[in-house]
Scaffold this active site. Structure first.
Site, short mmCIF file in Angstrom:
data_model
loop_
_atom_site.label_atom_id
_atom_site.label_comp_id
_atom_site.label_asym_id
_atom_site.label_seq_id
_atom_site.Cartn_x
_atom_site.Cartn_y
_atom_site.Cartn_z
N ALA A 92 54.04 43.91 84.23
CA ALA A 92 54.43 44.26 85.34
C ALA A 92 55.36 43.39 85.81
O ALA A 92 55.90 42.53 85.21
CB ALA A 92 53.04 43.89 86.22
N MET A 93 56.00 44.13 87.04
CA MET A 93 57.28 43.30 87.40
C MET A 93 57.10 42.98 89.08
O MET A 93 56.80 43.79 89.61
CB MET A 93 58.51 44.14 87.08
CG MET A 93 59.74 43.73 87.53
SD MET A 93 60.04 42.07 86.62
CE MET A 93 61.17 41.24 87.91
N GLU A 94 57.74 41.89 89.38
CA GLU A 94 57.37 41.38 90.67
C GLU A 94 58.57 41.77 91.77
O GLU A 94 58.65 40.96 92.68
CB GLU A 94 57.39 39.79 90.59
CG GLU A 94 58.50 38.96 90.13
CD GLU A 94 58.65 38.67 88.84
OE1 GLU A 94 58.14 39.39 88.16
OE2 GLU A 94 59.37 37.50 88.44
N HIS B 131 49.07 37.69 89.55
CA HIS B 131 50.44 37.00 88.94
C HIS B 131 51.56 37.65 89.67
O HIS B 131 52.64 36.64 90.20
CB HIS B 131 50.42 37.35 87.50
CG HIS B 131 51.66 36.82 86.95
ND1 HIS B 131 51.39 35.55 86.22
CD2 HIS B 131 52.83 37.21 86.71
CE1 HIS B 131 53.04 35.33 85.67
NE2 HIS B 131 53.41 36.26 85.96
N GLU B 132 51.65 38.67 89.93
CA GLU B 132 53.09 39.40 90.57
C GLU B 132 52.98 39.17 91.89
O GLU B 132 54.13 38.80 92.49
CB GLU B 132 52.83 40.84 90.45
CG GLU B 132 52.70 41.45 88.75
CD GLU B 132 53.75 40.74 87.83
OE1 GLU B 132 54.64 40.39 88.04
OE2 GLU B 132 53.40 40.57 86.52
N1 TRP Z 1 58.46 39.07 85.31
C1 TRP Z 1 57.51 39.69 84.62
C2 TRP Z 1 56.38 38.99 84.90
O1 TRP Z 1 55.74 39.06 85.79
C3 TRP Z 1 58.14 39.99 83.24
C4 TRP Z 1 58.80 41.36 83.11
C5 TRP Z 1 58.39 42.48 83.27
C6 TRP Z 1 59.57 41.59 82.05
N2 TRP Z 1 59.03 43.49 82.72
C7 TRP Z 1 59.98 42.61 81.93
C8 TRP Z 1 60.39 40.48 81.25
C9 TRP Z 1 60.95 43.24 81.03
C10 TRP Z 1 61.56 41.01 80.58
C11 TRP Z 1 61.70 42.40 80.39
O2 TRP Z 1 55.90 38.20 83.87
ZN ZN Z 2 55.80 36.44 85.85
#
Ligand code: TRP
Ligand code: ZN
Length: 883
Positions: A270-272, A305-306
């Site tokens: 996932a992505m924050e 986490h996010e």
């Molecule tokens: N920052 C994201 C996390 O919560 C990690 C992540 C999501 C990521 N998508 C990505 C890192 C694509 C590199 C590429 O940990």
């Molecule tokens: Zn993270």
């Protein structure tokens, strides 16, 4: 069209070369026109020079972009004013402050890398971390350039009724020819990696959270409409996480809206992105019929986490990607704390340590070993590693234990306060904790710069005459790539000494006037040191490294009786489990030797009796009991062998499981029966523990391969009302020869073929099967209509599971498994280099195997290395393996 980059000699980026940017971007105005074939992006940047000296050129990052036009302060630039190459756009002469307008064209529908702007299930979404924003528009794509973003999205209203970006919606409306637009504004300056855009046909649920200062936050969750019945758990988890961060860290949410979008095609978990998290649907969607208890726990953990990144990552971000653990290590620690608070802390710690010791220790001992703050990289995506995340979290955990809960909280308060709105370093983090506690952590900082797993060798001596007990501790750390010599670390070693009743003795060190009762933390700083405890009335049983207080390997010659004693009595529940694991490791490694020498295998009767006693115990935490009954994994066992013998490990481990099942069959069967569900399905810690222990019993019973048990297993498979029990049964049925296997797999597929996430489980279970024909079956499954090479979840479920989760079959001495992996790395690399690089990492420990396997794996690595046009992602892994 899209350029294909050729990393003929990929460049290494070094931490020591870090320089602050010459230019900053204050505001970004983005305008997207999303089309069916192509998308145009207009960006207006307000740029100012930082460096005082003469004007350096402005170098913007950009990849796979078609440049349409460029204007500086309203003047169209001439070709001679700038230079374009596949990775950048350079402007030679720019004023001190100016506006730059750039128009680019991109092709999201053809973007299989899943980095930048792409489509998934017909919807548009973005992934910009780490360096994806440069695939959207030319930019200073580095985390220390923080800007305020305004984003306008224009798209067909019917196809894309939902238009989202970071921050608050400030305008929306209709345009001609069926298009509509939405304009979003994010008041918080942020690095480009936190930018996000989503457009599509998505179902929304709304909820609300009232912060402790009384502000109302709208919570919106978007999923594809066929998944609308699977959103509840993620939403409830989010609200728990928001409340927890207020209570435990004093952190409140800062925007009026928090959005989560689930997509099926995603490179990671996932992505924050600020105010607009994008998730792999695997970490959002759940209902009892389709998600296991483990899925539920993972969703809760990733959602938290996010969310926690909003402070540890977004409000305070990283100066550069070498500092990645600043946000990831800290945020993993925070999500681990949160999850521990939701259920059994001991079980959570056991799971986390298992994970760390199995995968991070292996990484730290191989060709990709690197410090938590790496010194250099070729492709930053290869540094989202177990070391940066999990070992990074262990470092923060050690700080927590050294400072205590209050000191730690004062430290994090100072950190957030001091660095709010800044892009900083891991050193700034440590400094804030240091300043808030008037403490010297200079030696501790080595944890960030030294790679490798430290080893502690401990000897003990009891002096009955003087009533003293001495622990002599020697610390070393093995050499790692680029780091032949290591300096001693500052290591918190939590210990207790047990008397013959299993009670913790009061501990008084030489020179102290009062004793400490319960666990106490020794602070190691020297290569060799001794700790002498006084007033010890009889020889104690040492319980060392309680709760796994540091990410180290501990060597201590305990006698088996002592381990059995600790397993039964230790007040530290983690160490009770650990004592059992150590016994099992010792027994299995002994039998591995017998197996290799062709001797008959015999299982120690004391071990069998102990397992029986544990099964009969009235320990209320049944998940904990299930963990004690689980033998160490094949991967973990491999860590103890100088030359890994995957067959011997596999056969021996199976033999022990079978022997336990034979010897304790009645007890396993009775426990299985006694743990039969009463009442309706529930998902609380007690019920999850019950299911886990019951399914552990089923697993052992299925080792016997008796028709009655097989039909009982099939019975559970057919009648369970939840996916946990279904998968537990199916995961045993896939190993057997009998007809039940085929029936169950077919039934499962027929029932769930419309549910992509459930079909991933179907792929994984078959990839993990012990059967001899597993590789052939996996190969067949790559041609199954449900398998898609462009979908990372599918690739991980089948190829990833086989190559990283089934050592006995992957390491087949014929090398067929290796060839299969090599083929798929090469097939995937042109489509999705990030995921291809993850796949190829299964070869990392190749030098730990016998000559024959080494040669076969090396041949695959060389084959990949000399393939033209290989991505720099895969190139970096392969070349470090061959170095
Ligand atoms: N920052 C994201 C996390 O919560 C990690 C992540 C999501 C990521 N998508 C990505 C890192 C694509 C590199 C590429 O940990
Ligand atoms: Zn993270």
């Amino acid at each position: 069209m899209l350029e294909i980059e050729s990393p003929a000699s990929p460049q290494t980026i070094d931490l020591k070369d870090y320089k602050i940017p010459d230019y900053y971007i204050e505001t970004v105005d983005l305008h997207f026109e999303l089309g069916e074939k192509q998308t145009t992006v207009r960006s207006r940047l307000a740029i100012s020079r930082y460096s005082e000296a003469k004007a350096p050129p402005l170098v913007l990052n950009g990849e796979a972009l078609e440049l349409l036009s460029i204007q500086l302060d309203g003047q169209v630039l001439d070709k001679k004013d700038y230079q374009q190459n596949p990775e950048s756009l350079t402007l030679f002469q720019v004023p001190e402050r100016f506006t730059l307008e750039i128009e680019t064209r991109i092709y999201p529908q053809d973007n299989t890398t899943l980095s930048g702007l792409y489509t998934s299930g017909g919807n548009f979404c973005t992934q910009c971390e780490a360096e994806g924003f440069r695939r959207i528009t030319y930019f200073l794509d580095r985390p220390d350039v923080m800007a305020r973003y305004t984003t306008t999205i224009v798209a067909d209203k019917k196809k894309y009724p939902v238009l989202l970006s970071n921050g608050n919606l400030v305008a929306q409306g209709e345009e001609d020819n069926g298009h509509h637009f939405a304009k979003w504004q994010d008041p918080f300056p942020k690095p480009s990696y936190l930018f996000a855009l989503v457009a599509g046909d998505l179902a929304r649920i709304e909820d609300e959270f009232v912060t402790r200062s009384g502000r109302k936050v709208a919570l919106h969750m978007y999923v594809q409409s066929h998944n609308r019945d699977k959103r509840e758990h993620a939403m409830a988890s989010l609200k728990r996480a928001m409340a927890w961060d207020e209570q435990v860290y004093g952190r409140e949410y800062d925007l009026d809206i928090y959005m989560i979008v689930a997509v099926d095609d995603f490179n990671m978990g996932a992505m924050e992105n600020k105010g607009l998290n994008i998730f792999n649907s695997k970490y959002v969607l759940a209902k009892p019929e389709t998600a296991t208890d483990t899925d539920y726990e993972n969703i809760e953990g990733v959602i938290a986490h996010e969310y926690f990144h909003n402070w540890s990552g977004n409000r305070v971000t990283c100066r550069d990607w070498f500092q990645l653990s600043l946000k990831e290590g800290f945020t993993v620690f925070r999500d681990q704390q949160f999850s521990a608070d939701q259920g059994s802390p001991a079980v959570k710690r056991i799971q986390d340590v298992n994970h760390l010791r199995t995968y991070q220790f292996r990484e730290d001992a191989g060709p990709m070993a690197h410090p938590v703050r790496p010194e250099s990289y070729v492709e930053v995506n290869n540094f989202y590693t177990m070391t940066v995340y999990e070992k990074g979290a262990e470092i923060v955990r050690m700080l927590y234990h050294l400072l205590g809960p209050e000191g730690f909280r004062q430290g994090t308060d100072l950190y957030f306060d001091r660095h709010d709105g800044q892009a900083v370093t891991t050193d700034d983090f440590v400094k804030a904790l240091e300043d808030a506690n008037a403490l010297d952590l200079s030696q501790f900082r080595r944890w960030y710069s030294q790679a490798g797993t430290p080893e502690l060798r401990i000897s003990r001596a009891y002096d009955a005459e003087k009533s003293t007990y001495t622990l002599k501790i020697k610390q070393t750390c093995p050499p790692t790539p680029g780091q032949p010599h290591k300096a001693p670390l500052h290591i918190p070693l939590a210990i207790g000494l047990l008397d013959s009743q299993g009670e913790d003795l009061p501990l008084r060190l030489a020179g102290e006037t009062t004793a400490v009762t319960g666990t106490r933390v020794l602070e190691l700083r020297q290569e060799e040191e001794a700790f002498v405890f006084h007033d010890i009335p009889c020889e104690p049983a040492p319980s060392l490294l309680r709760s796994f207080s540091a990410p180290v390997k501990l060597y201590l010659d305990l006698r088996d009786e002592e381990r059995y004693f600790l397993l039964a009595h230790d007040k530290d529940r983690f160490n009770r489990w650990e004592a059992g694991q150590q016994l099992a490791v010792k027994i299995i490694l002994g039998l591995v030797k017998d197996y290799q020498q062709g001797k008959p295998l015999v299982l120690d009767s004391a071990f069998i009796e102990t397992v029986g006693r544990i099964l009969e115990s009235d320990e209320p935490d049944q998940a904990f009991v299930a963990h004690i009954l689980a033998l160490p994994s094949e991967h973990y066992l491999a860590e103890f062998m100088a030359v890994i013998d995957p067959d011997a490990i596999h056969e021996t481990r199976c033999f022990i499981r079978r022997s336990l099942a034979k010897a304790l069959q009645e007890l396993f069967a009775a426990t299985y029966q006694a743990l039969t569900k009463t009442g309706a399905y529930r998902r609380d810690p007690k019920e999850m523990g019950r299911r886990k222990l019951r399914n552990t019993c089923l697993g052992y019973l299925m080792e016997l391969d008796e028709p009655d048990i097989r039909s009982q297993c099939l019975q559970q498979f057919n009648h369970a009302d939840n996916m946990t029990d279904v998968i537990a049964a199916l995961s045993r049925l896939v190993d057997i020869e009998g007809p039940e296997r085929k029936i169950a797999l077919q039934t499962f597929y027929d029932k769930w073929q419309e549910d992509s996430l459930v079909i991933d489980k179907w792929f994984t279970l078959q990839a993990l099967s012990r059967r001899q024909d597993t590789l052939a079956r996996v190969q067949e499954l790559t041609h199954h209509p449900a398998f898609k090479l462009t979908n990372p979840n599918k690739v991980r479920a089948l190829i990833g599971a086989f190559s990283q989760g089934n050592p006995a079959r992957f390491h087949d001495p014929s090398g067929k498994g290796y060839g299969f992996l090599g083929d798929y790395v090469l097939k995937l690399d042109p489509l999705n280099p990030q995921v291809a690089a993850r796949l190829v990492s299964a070869f990392n420990p190749w030098q730990r195997y016998d000559q024959n396997r080494q040669e076969l794996m090396k041949a695959q690595l060389e084959r990949i290395a000399k393939t033209p046009q290989i991505s720099k992602d895969v190139y970096e892994i392969v070349s470090k393996n061959l170095a």
